[in-house]
Design a protein around this motif. Structure first.
Motif, PDB file in Angstrom:
ATOM      1  N   ALA A 169       0.863  -1.134  -0.131  1.00 20.53           N
ATOM      2  CA  ALA A 169      -0.008   0.131   0.144  1.00 20.53           C
ATOM      3  C   ALA A 169       0.336   1.042   0.180  1.00 20.53           C
ATOM      4  CB  ALA A 169      -1.027  -0.231   1.018  1.00 20.53           C
ATOM      5  N   HIS A 170       0.210   2.337  -0.528  1.00 19.90           N
ATOM      6  CA  HIS A 170       1.209   3.067  -0.679  1.00 19.90           C
ATOM      7  C   HIS A 170       1.361   4.297   1.025  1.00 19.90           C
ATOM      8  CE1 HIS A 170      -0.947   6.992  -2.297  1.00 19.90           C
ATOM      9  NE2 HIS A 170      -1.589   6.058  -3.258  1.00 19.90           N
ATOM     10  N   LEU A 171       2.383   5.057   1.413  1.00 17.62           N
ATOM     11  CA  LEU A 171       2.245   5.415   2.088  1.00 17.62           C
ATOM     12  C   LEU A 171       2.544   7.159   2.008  1.00 17.62           C
ATOM     13  CD1 LEU A 171       2.732   5.686   5.338  1.00 17.62           C
ATOM     14  CD2 LEU A 171       5.055   5.663   4.894  1.00 17.62           C
ATOM     15  N   ASP A 172       2.354   7.565   0.425  1.00 16.35           N
ATOM     16  CA  ASP A 172       3.010   8.861   0.499  1.00 16.35           C
ATOM     17  C   ASP A 172       1.616   9.898  -0.198  1.00 16.35           C
ATOM     18  OD1 ASP A 172       2.757   7.397  -2.076  1.00 16.35           O
ATOM     19  OD2 ASP A 172       2.791   9.242  -2.730  1.00 16.35           O
ATOM     20  N   HIS A 173       1.560  10.986   0.225  1.00 13.98           N
ATOM     21  CA  HIS A 173       0.329  12.170  -0.684  1.00 13.98           C
ATOM     22  C   HIS A 173       0.877  13.598  -1.185  1.00 13.98           C
ATOM     23  CE1 HIS A 173      -3.638  12.374  -1.570  1.00 13.98           C
ATOM     24  NE2 HIS A 173      -3.620  13.624  -1.122  1.00 13.98           N
ATOM     25  N   LEU A 174      -0.195  13.709  -1.267  1.00 16.66           N
ATOM     26  CA  LEU A 174       0.567  15.299  -2.080  1.00 16.66           C
ATOM     27  C   LEU A 174       0.959  16.309  -1.256  1.00 16.66           C
ATOM     28  CD1 LEU A 174      -2.969  14.927  -4.495  1.00 16.66           C
ATOM     29  CD2 LEU A 174      -0.551  14.448  -5.127  1.00 16.66           C
TER      30      LEU A 174
ATOM     31  N   GLY B 225       6.399   7.506  -3.343  1.00 14.15           N
ATOM     32  CA  GLY B 225       6.049   8.110  -4.625  1.00 14.15           C
ATOM     33  C   GLY B 225       5.075   7.589  -5.319  1.00 14.15           C
ATOM     34  N   GLU B 226       3.916   7.000  -4.659  1.00 20.27           N
ATOM     35  CA  GLU B 226       3.065   6.157  -5.479  1.00 20.27           C
ATOM     36  C   GLU B 226       2.637   8.218  -6.186  1.00 20.27           C
ATOM     37  OE1 GLU B 226      -1.023   5.500  -7.240  1.00 20.27           O
ATOM     38  OE2 GLU B 226      -0.678   6.919  -6.071  1.00 20.27           O
ATOM     39  N   GLU B 227       2.052   8.534  -5.618  1.00 23.49           N
ATOM     40  CA  GLU B 227       1.561  10.054  -6.804  1.00 23.49           C
ATOM     41  C   GLU B 227       2.541  10.281  -7.303  1.00 23.49           C
ATOM     42  OE1 GLU B 227      -1.371   9.869  -5.909  1.00 23.49           O
ATOM     43  OE2 GLU B 227      -2.425   9.862  -3.863  1.00 23.49           O
ATOM     44  N   LYS B 228       3.926  10.237  -7.687  1.00 22.40           N
ATOM     45  CA  LYS B 228       4.875  10.677  -8.617  1.00 22.40           C
ATOM     46  C   LYS B 228       4.669   9.385  -9.394  1.00 22.40           C
ATOM     47  CE  LYS B 228       5.234  13.891  -5.026  1.00 22.40           C
ATOM     48  NZ  LYS B 228       4.351  14.979  -5.199  1.00 22.40           N
TER      49      LYS B 228
ATOM     50  N   ARG C  78     -13.391  14.960  -3.313  1.00 25.78           N
ATOM     51  CA  ARG C  78     -12.546  14.949  -2.072  1.00 25.78           C
ATOM     52  C   ARG C  78     -11.241  14.002  -2.429  1.00 25.78           C
ATOM     53  NH1 ARG C  78     -14.905  15.581   3.051  1.00 25.78           N
ATOM     54  NH2 ARG C  78     -17.389  15.280   3.111  1.00 25.78           N
ATOM     55  N   TYR C  79     -11.157  13.927  -4.361  1.00 25.43           N
ATOM     56  CA  TYR C  79     -10.319  12.183  -4.654  1.00 25.43           C
ATOM     57  C   TYR C  79      -8.898  13.365  -4.485  1.00 25.43           C
ATOM     58  CZ  TYR C  79      -6.924  10.146  -7.776  1.00 25.43           C
ATOM     59  OH  TYR C  79      -6.075  10.053  -8.564  1.00 25.43           O
ATOM     60  N   HIS C  80      -7.796  13.689  -4.067  1.00 21.39           N
ATOM     61  CA  HIS C  80      -6.681  14.953  -4.208  1.00 21.39           C
ATOM     62  C   HIS C  80      -7.401  16.088  -4.184  1.00 21.39           C
ATOM     63  CE1 HIS C  80      -3.848  12.014  -6.979  1.00 21.39           C
ATOM     64  NE2 HIS C  80      -4.431  11.435  -5.658  1.00 21.39           N
ATOM     65  N   ALA C  81      -7.575  16.185  -3.084  1.00 20.05           N
ATOM     66  CA  ALA C  81      -8.370  17.558  -2.628  1.00 20.05           C
ATOM     67  C   ALA C  81      -8.341  17.293  -1.146  1.00 20.05           C
ATOM     68  CB  ALA C  81     -10.044  17.236  -3.256  1.00 20.05           C
TER      69      ALA C  81
ATOM     70  N   MET D 154      -7.976   8.214   3.304  1.00 17.68           N
ATOM     71  CA  MET D 154      -8.435   7.223   2.403  1.00 17.68           C
ATOM     72  C   MET D 154      -7.523   7.544   0.857  1.00 17.68           C
ATOM     73  SD  MET D 154     -11.131   6.445   3.084  1.00 17.68           S
ATOM     74  CE  MET D 154     -10.512   7.050   4.506  1.00 17.68           C
ATOM     75  N   ASP D 155      -6.917   8.410   0.753  1.00 22.41           N
ATOM     76  CA  ASP D 155      -5.639   7.996  -0.572  1.00 22.41           C
ATOM     77  C   ASP D 155      -4.102   8.479  -0.211  1.00 22.41           C
ATOM     78  OD1 ASP D 155      -3.828   7.627  -2.531  1.00 22.41           O
ATOM     79  OD2 ASP D 155      -5.248   9.481  -3.554  1.00 22.41           O
ATOM     80  N   ASN D 156      -3.671   7.530   0.052  1.00 23.19           N
ATOM     81  CA  ASN D 156      -4.143   6.207   0.895  1.00 23.19           C
ATOM     82  C   ASN D 156      -3.755   5.923   2.343  1.00 23.19           C
ATOM     83  OD1 ASN D 156      -4.280   3.939   0.222  1.00 23.19           O
ATOM     84  ND2 ASN D 156      -2.632   2.903  -0.065  1.00 23.19           N
TER      85      ASN D 156
HETATM   86 ZN   LIG Z   1      -3.348   9.375  -5.225  1.00 22.92          ZN
END
Ligand SMILES: [Zn+2]
Length: 524
Positions: free
Chosen positions: A294-299, A349-352, A464-467, A315-317
């Motif tokens: 599961a990815h730990l990073d976000h934005l 780095g998932e979001e990247k 909400r996604y990426h917000a 939620m992400d993630n």
């Molecule tokens: Zn994402």
């Protein structure tokens, strides 16, 4: 008659939520890759792995360091224009189009533009959108979509930026301009454009760069796409109508050139993957590994929306990492003794661009050819009760039978991705494993098309996604999260205990990567 609504919150549900809170509270500042808060999140995961009795498996401890290069656009010193009949028509950055910093762009580019429809050249599918067009030295312009004739996984694979660049490079092009598909935009342009000022990243190891050689990349606002088509006799409306009706898209050279100047601020950061191992018990199979990821990073912290700048990524993630931590804890409490080993990996780095998992797949901390499967969780969205399990990659490998068996035991229905056009099979970390030949699945809380649940999921994505509102103040169905953890735990055990290694179905497109995978290496 009972008119009292009672909500029973189990201890497991509370613990899952407490992990979400620990990772997604404002103090974690959105866990951006390379940030001190991401490091703190990684240390939290490592501590939880320790409490769950997992062995450190990051190389030297739980943490596997990952190095990145960063790129941030300097818009004040950048410009983008269309040149028609020698006359430059500037495009407004942020409104008409944005540079993509996912590639390492050339400081200046001037090139002819060619519209290539979907922009695909796939001989085995008898698709060639380049036929009759000269792409030498050109920037290709394409609609970010794929023909419906392709299966979901194929749409996902060939629609990815990396695969596309291989096609364009082979045809002699130097760059690409992507017109976002207004029928499949997860988030509206007005919101996605805010992210353009954030740094993009790539892995520091140049051997892992799929866009090497690409000089130019930009994304075009579909509402302004007709600026590109002026003077061609075609309109974007016409092109969309052809796509909607599954008719071939027109393809033609545009009577314009693109002229770009790009100023970039470059840097370097280090971030963390975190790996913990539940050692298997069977003497023959304990040296084989089921990877749960599961990815730990976000934005991180970005442009404010509604006065809030912290992109918490609950939620992400954080939710998926929490599900993984809860799975490890429950296996520990039940004294589970799986035959194979289960390797839990939180990736950065998932979001990247799925970079932490890509690094892990290239530098696994166990022998790569002993990794038998990957089960990934990214934003499983427990917004309503879990009755149907959505499985990305359901029909690609015999992990499909494992997940069907587990779901049946837990009284759940199973569905493949109901929206293949969203490319979700390649849009998270399972794809890094798939590309080195490892059978993989990803799972979410499912819903039927056009149902009230589909509407709830769509509303969540739009709002909400990426917000910043993907935070701790949102309605969550704790029971659904609890049930999801049951699925993850039982599936990991089921795969770890099956007699034979999982394999790709003969009909699966992704089977080819088994042979393409580099030789196995285990590196610290
Ligand atoms: Zn994402």
């Amino acid at each position: 008659m009972l008119a009292v609504a009672t909500t029973i919150v189990h201890a497991d549900q509370k613990r899952w939520w407490s992990h979400v809170e620990a990772l997604a509270n404002d103090g974690m500042k959105g866990r951006n890759t390379g940030s001190p808060e991401h490091r703190r999140a990684a240390e939290y995961v490592a501590a939880q792995f320790g409490r769950a009795g997992l062995e450190p498996a990051g190389g030297g401890g739980y943490i596997q360091p990952v190095k990145f290069r960063t790129r941030q656009i300097d818009e004040a010193h950048s410009s983008l224009a269309l040149v028609r009949n020698g006359k430059a028509e500037p495009l407004t950055l942020g409104e008409d189009a944005n540079f993509s910093m996912r590639i390492d762009p050339s400081p200046s580019v001037e090139a002819p533009l060619v519209f290539v429809g979907y922009g695909l050249n796939i001989p085995e599918q008898h698709i060639n959108d380049f036929e009759g067009l000269n792409l030498k030295g050109a920037v290709v312009v394409y609609l970010s979509a794929t023909p419906k004739s392709l299966s979901g996984p194929l749409q996902a694979h060939f629609g990815s930026a990396g695969e596309r660049w291989q096609m364009y490079k082979a045809a002699g092009a130097i760059g690409a301009m992507t017109i976002s598909n207004p029928r499949a935009m997860d988030i509206p342009w007005s919101r996605s454009t805010l992210a353009r000022l954030q740094p993009s990243m790539s892995l520091a190891d140049p051997a892992l760069d799929e866009t090497a050689g690409q000089q130019f990349a930009a994304t075009v606002n579909p509402a302004h796409a007709d600026k590109l088509f002026a003077g061609t006799g075609h309109t974007f409306q016409e092109i969309l109508a052809a796509m909607d009706a599954s008719r071939p898209l027109p393809r033609f050279a545009l009577p314009a050139r693109v002229k770009a100047t790009v100023a970039v601020n470059r840097g370097e950061v280090e971030s963390q993957n975190v790996a913990g191992l539940l050692r298997g018990s069977d003497p023959k199979r304990r040296d084989e590994y089921v990877v749960v990821s599961a990815h730990l990073d976000h934005l991180g912290v970005g442009e404010p929306i509604g006065g809030d700048r912290i992109y918490n990524g609950a939620m992400d993630n954080a939710s998926g990492v929490a599900a993984m931590l809860e799975t490890a804890a429950e296996l520990h409490e039940r004294r589970a003794q799986p035959a194979r080993s289960i390797l839990f990996v939180a990736v950065t780095g998932e979001e990247k661009g799925e970079l932490g998992s890509k690094y892990f797949a290239a530098h696994p901390t166990v022998p790569r050819d002993r990794i038998v499967a990957n089960v990934n969780t990214d934003m499983f969205l427990p917004l309503f009760p879990l009755k149907t399990l959505m499985v990305l990659g359901l029909d690609e490998s015999d992990l499909g039978s494992d997940v069907r068996a587990v779901a049946k035991d837990l009284g759940l229905a199973v569905q493949a991705d109901p929206e293949p056009q969203r490319n979700r099979f390649v849009r998270s970390d399972q794809y890094s494993f798939i590309k080195v030949g490892i059978p993989a699945l990803a799972m979410k809380v499912g819903y039927e098309a056009n149902s009230p649940q589909a509407a709830i999921a769509a509303k969540w994505t739009a709002e909400r996604y990426h917000a910043p509102s993907d935070d701790l103040q949102q309605p969550i169905d704790l029971g659904a999260a609890d049930k999801y953890v049951d699925v993850l735990r039982e599936l990991a055990l089921h795969i770890a205990n099956r007699p034979d290694r999982p394999k790709w179905n003969d009909t699966s497109f992704f089977k080819r990567f088994v042979n393409a995978a580099p030789t196995a290496t285990a590196r610290p």
